[in-house]
Motif scaffolding. Structure first.
Motif, mmCIF file in Angstrom:
data_model
loop_
_atom_site.group_PDB
_atom_site.id
_atom_site.type_symbol
_atom_site.label_atom_id
_atom_site.label_comp_id
_atom_site.label_asym_id
_atom_site.label_seq_id
_atom_site.Cartn_x
_atom_site.Cartn_y
_atom_site.Cartn_z
ATOM 1 N N ASN A 92 0.827 -1.202 0.000
ATOM 2 C CA ASN A 92 0.000 0.000 0.000
ATOM 3 C C ASN A 92 0.866 1.259 0.000
ATOM 4 O OD1 ASN A 92 -2.429 1.616 0.335
ATOM 5 N ND2 ASN A 92 -1.732 1.926 2.433
ATOM 6 N N LYS A 93 0.575 2.180 -0.916
ATOM 7 C CA LYS A 93 1.377 3.389 -1.079
ATOM 8 C C LYS A 93 0.762 4.613 -0.393
ATOM 9 C CE LYS A 93 4.351 1.262 -3.751
ATOM 10 N NZ LYS A 93 3.721 -0.060 -3.852
ATOM 11 N N ARG A 94 -0.343 4.415 0.320
ATOM 12 C CA ARG A 94 -1.011 5.539 0.989
ATOM 13 C C ARG A 94 -0.850 5.366 2.497
ATOM 14 N NH1 ARG A 94 -6.014 3.752 -2.456
ATOM 15 N NH2 ARG A 94 -4.794 1.877 -2.108
ATOM 16 N N PRO A 95 0.131 6.064 3.089
ATOM 17 C CA PRO A 95 0.502 5.827 4.490
ATOM 18 C C PRO A 95 -0.653 5.951 5.470
ATOM 19 C CG PRO A 95 2.113 7.248 3.411
ATOM 20 C CD PRO A 95 0.963 7.100 2.469
ATOM 21 N N PHE A 96 -1.537 6.947 5.271
ATOM 22 C CA PHE A 96 -2.614 7.142 6.242
ATOM 23 C C PHE A 96 -3.587 5.971 6.256
ATOM 24 C CE2 PHE A 96 -6.559 8.942 7.934
ATOM 25 C CZ PHE A 96 -6.077 9.510 9.100
ATOM 26 N N HIS A 97 -3.696 5.247 5.127
ATOM 27 C CA HIS A 97 -4.556 4.065 5.092
ATOM 28 C C HIS A 97 -4.057 3.016 6.077
ATOM 29 C CE1 HIS A 97 -6.669 4.708 0.960
ATOM 30 N NE2 HIS A 97 -6.604 5.824 1.667
ATOM 31 N N ASN A 98 -2.729 2.885 6.210
ATOM 32 C CA ASN A 98 -2.175 1.925 7.163
ATOM 33 C C ASN A 98 -2.591 2.294 8.583
ATOM 34 O OD1 ASN A 98 -0.922 0.839 4.930
ATOM 35 N ND2 ASN A 98 1.072 1.726 5.369
ATOM 36 N N VAL A 99 -2.453 3.577 8.914
ATOM 37 C CA VAL A 99 -2.833 4.045 10.252
ATOM 38 C C VAL A 99 -4.334 3.857 10.470
ATOM 39 C CG1 VAL A 99 -2.921 6.045 11.789
ATOM 40 C CG2 VAL A 99 -0.944 5.713 10.290
ATOM 41 N N GLY A 100 -5.124 4.220 9.466
ATOM 42 C CA GLY A 100 -6.574 4.101 9.586
ATOM 43 C C GLY A 100 -7.029 2.677 9.798
ATOM 44 N N ASN A 101 -6.455 1.736 9.036
ATOM 45 C CA ASN A 101 -6.808 0.325 9.212
ATOM 46 C C ASN A 101 -6.484 -0.160 10.614
ATOM 47 O OD1 ASN A 101 -7.784 -1.375 6.749
ATOM 48 N ND2 ASN A 101 -6.380 0.123 5.882
ATOM 49 N N THR A 102 -5.335 0.243 11.129
ATOM 50 C CA THR A 102 -4.918 -0.180 12.470
ATOM 51 C C THR A 102 -5.851 0.378 13.537
ATOM 52 O OG1 THR A 102 -2.608 -0.260 11.736
ATOM 53 C CG2 THR A 102 -3.009 -0.209 14.110
ATOM 54 N N ILE A 103 -6.235 1.661 13.410
ATOM 55 C CA ILE A 103 -7.123 2.292 14.391
ATOM 56 C C ILE A 103 -8.498 1.635 14.382
ATOM 57 C CG2 ILE A 103 -8.375 4.412 14.944
ATOM 58 C CD1 ILE A 103 -5.919 5.971 13.967
ATOM 59 N N LYS A 159 -11.808 5.427 -5.399
ATOM 60 C CA LYS A 159 -12.936 6.290 -5.044
ATOM 61 C C LYS A 159 -12.934 6.622 -3.557
ATOM 62 C CE LYS A 159 -15.882 3.363 -6.763
ATOM 63 N NZ LYS A 159 -17.174 2.727 -7.119
ATOM 64 N N LEU A 160 -12.049 5.985 -2.803
ATOM 65 C CA LEU A 160 -11.998 6.188 -1.358
ATOM 66 C C LEU A 160 -11.358 7.524 -1.009
ATOM 67 C CD1 LEU A 160 -12.305 5.028 1.540
ATOM 68 C CD2 LEU A 160 -10.019 4.074 1.265
ATOM 69 N N ASN A 161 -12.076 8.338 -0.276
ATOM 70 C CA ASN A 161 -11.535 9.595 0.249
ATOM 71 C C ASN A 161 -10.943 9.309 1.624
ATOM 72 O OD1 ASN A 161 -11.538 12.101 1.890
ATOM 73 N ND2 ASN A 161 -12.329 13.027 0.013
ATOM 74 N N THR A 162 -9.628 9.397 1.725
ATOM 75 C CA THR A 162 -8.934 8.960 2.934
ATOM 76 C C THR A 162 -9.508 9.598 4.184
ATOM 77 O OG1 THR A 162 -6.902 8.605 1.672
ATOM 78 C CG2 THR A 162 -6.693 8.796 4.058
ATOM 79 N N TYR A 163 -9.668 10.905 4.194
ATOM 80 C CA TYR A 163 -10.081 11.606 5.409
ATOM 81 C C TYR A 163 -11.607 11.614 5.570
ATOM 82 C CZ TYR A 163 -5.245 13.083 5.047
ATOM 83 O OH TYR A 163 -3.876 13.079 4.929
ATOM 84 N N GLY A 164 -12.317 11.913 4.491
ATOM 85 C CA GLY A 164 -13.778 11.968 4.576
ATOM 86 C C GLY A 164 -14.388 10.618 4.905
ATOM 87 N N ASP A 165 -13.993 9.572 4.160
ATOM 88 C CA ASP A 165 -14.539 8.240 4.413
ATOM 89 C C ASP A 165 -13.998 7.659 5.716
ATOM 90 O OD1 ASP A 165 -16.240 7.844 2.124
ATOM 91 O OD2 ASP A 165 -14.433 7.749 0.907
ATOM 92 N N GLY A 166 -12.768 8.025 6.069
ATOM 93 C CA GLY A 166 -12.229 7.583 7.354
ATOM 94 C C GLY A 166 -13.050 8.118 8.510
ATOM 95 N N PHE A 167 -13.437 9.404 8.425
ATOM 96 C CA PHE A 167 -14.280 9.993 9.466
ATOM 97 C C PHE A 167 -15.640 9.298 9.528
ATOM 98 C CE2 PHE A 167 -17.567 13.101 10.630
ATOM 99 C CZ PHE A 167 -17.151 13.405 11.922
ATOM 100 N N LYS A 168 -16.211 8.956 8.364
ATOM 101 C CA LYS A 168 -17.507 8.274 8.337
ATOM 102 C C LYS A 168 -17.425 6.902 9.000
ATOM 103 C CE LYS A 168 -19.229 10.491 4.102
ATOM 104 N NZ LYS A 168 -19.588 10.260 2.680
ATOM 105 N N VAL A 169 -16.312 6.207 8.787
ATOM 106 C CA VAL A 169 -16.134 4.879 9.401
ATOM 107 C C VAL A 169 -16.067 5.004 10.920
ATOM 108 C CG1 VAL A 169 -14.523 2.950 9.683
ATOM 109 C CG2 VAL A 169 -15.072 3.793 7.393
#
Length: 221
Positions: A52-63, A135-145
Motif C-alpha cells: 500500500n502506497k497511501r501511508p494514512f490508510h495503514n494508520v486508519g486500518n490499524t485504528i 474512489k476512497l476519500n482517505t479523510y472523509g470516508d475515514g471519518f464516516k467509518v
C-alpha cells in the motif's frame, strides 16, 4: 444483491485487481464444509503494509481494527477488507444501513453482535495497477467509518456508551466541586465560587440523566 439473490455462498471482491481470485475456492470450502458464516480476507497479516502506497490508510486500518476488536470483543484481523465470503444465514440477517465505505465496518460488527462464526484467511495483497484511481476519500470516508463505529456501539451497547459518558461527567463535576468549592469553603466558611458550584451541579445532573438514559435504552435493547 443480498436481498434479491438466494445462494449457499456469497463472495464479494473489490474490482481494482488488488486481491487474488485464487483464494475463492478455500473461502467457499470454509462456508460449505465448516459452516463458517463470514470469511474475512486478511490483507494486514501479509503484504498490505509493504504494497500500500497511501501511508494514512495503514494508520486508519490499524485504528479501526483496534476500536472494533476492543469495543465489540471480537478478533477480526482486517476490518476494512473488501474481500469476504458469507453464508446464507449471514446475508439474510444483515441489515444494510450505509451506502458508502462503512459497509465493511457494519459487516464486522453485525457478525460480532450476532455471534456469527467468523474466520480470518490471510491473502496476498498488491497495490492498485498504475493509472487506476481509488474512489476512497482517505479523510472523509475515514471519518464516516469512525462515526459509524461510534453510532453502532451506542445502538448495540447503550449502557456502556452512556455509562461512560456519565462517569466522565461525574468525575469532572466532583473534581471541580472538590477543588474549587469544597476546599475553599473549609478554609473560609463561605462559598466564594458560586457560579462554579452551579455549573458543577448542572454537570452532575447531566451525568445522572446520561446514566438513566443508558439504563432505559439497555432495557429496551
Amino acid at each position: 444483491m443480498f436481498r434479491e439473490i438466494d445462494s449457499q455462498v456469497y463472495v464479494i471482491i473489490d474490482a481494482d485487481d488488488t486481491y487474488p481470485v485464487d483464494a475463492i475456492p478455500e473461502m467457499y470450502e470454509k462456508i460449505v464444509q465448516r459452516k463458517v458464516d463470514m470469511v474475512v480476507g486478511d490483507r494486514l497479516s501479509s503484504t498490505y503494509f509493504e504494497e500500500n502506497k497511501r501511508p494514512f490508510h495503514n494508520v486508519g486500518n490499524t485504528i479501526v481494527k483496534f476500536l472494533i476488536n476492543h469495543l465489540f470483543d471480537t478478533n477480526i484481523k482486517d476490518i476494512l477488507t473488501g474481500y469476504r465470503a458469507f453464508s446464507y444465514r449471514f446475508v439474510k440477517t444483515f441489515p444494510v444501513l450505509s451506502k458508502g465505505f462503512e459497509i465493511e465496518t457494519e459487516m464486522s460488527i453485525h457478525a460480532a453482535e450476532t455471534n456469527m462464526f467468523v474466520e480470518n484467511q490471510v491473502i496476498e495483497y498488491r497495490d492498485r495497477p498504475a493509472g487506476s484511481v481509488s474512489k476512497l476519500n482517505t479523510y472523509g470516508d475515514g471519518f464516516k467509518v469512525i462515526l459509524k463505529i461510534w453510532n453502532l456501539f451506542r445502538i448495540y451497547h447503550p449502557f456502556a456508551f452512556f455509562g461512560n459518558i456519565s462517569l466522565i461527567l461525574a468525575l469532572i463535576s466532583l473534581i471541580t466541586f472538590w477543588f474549587r468549592v469544597f476546599l475553599p469553603y473549609r478554609s473560609t466558611g463561605a462559598v466564594a465560587n458560586m457560579p462554579t458550584l452551579v455549573v458543577t451541579m448542572i454537570v452532575l445532573l447531566a451525568s445522572i440523566v446520561s446514566l438513566f438514559s443508558g439504563l432505559i435504552l439497555n432495557a429496551i435493547q
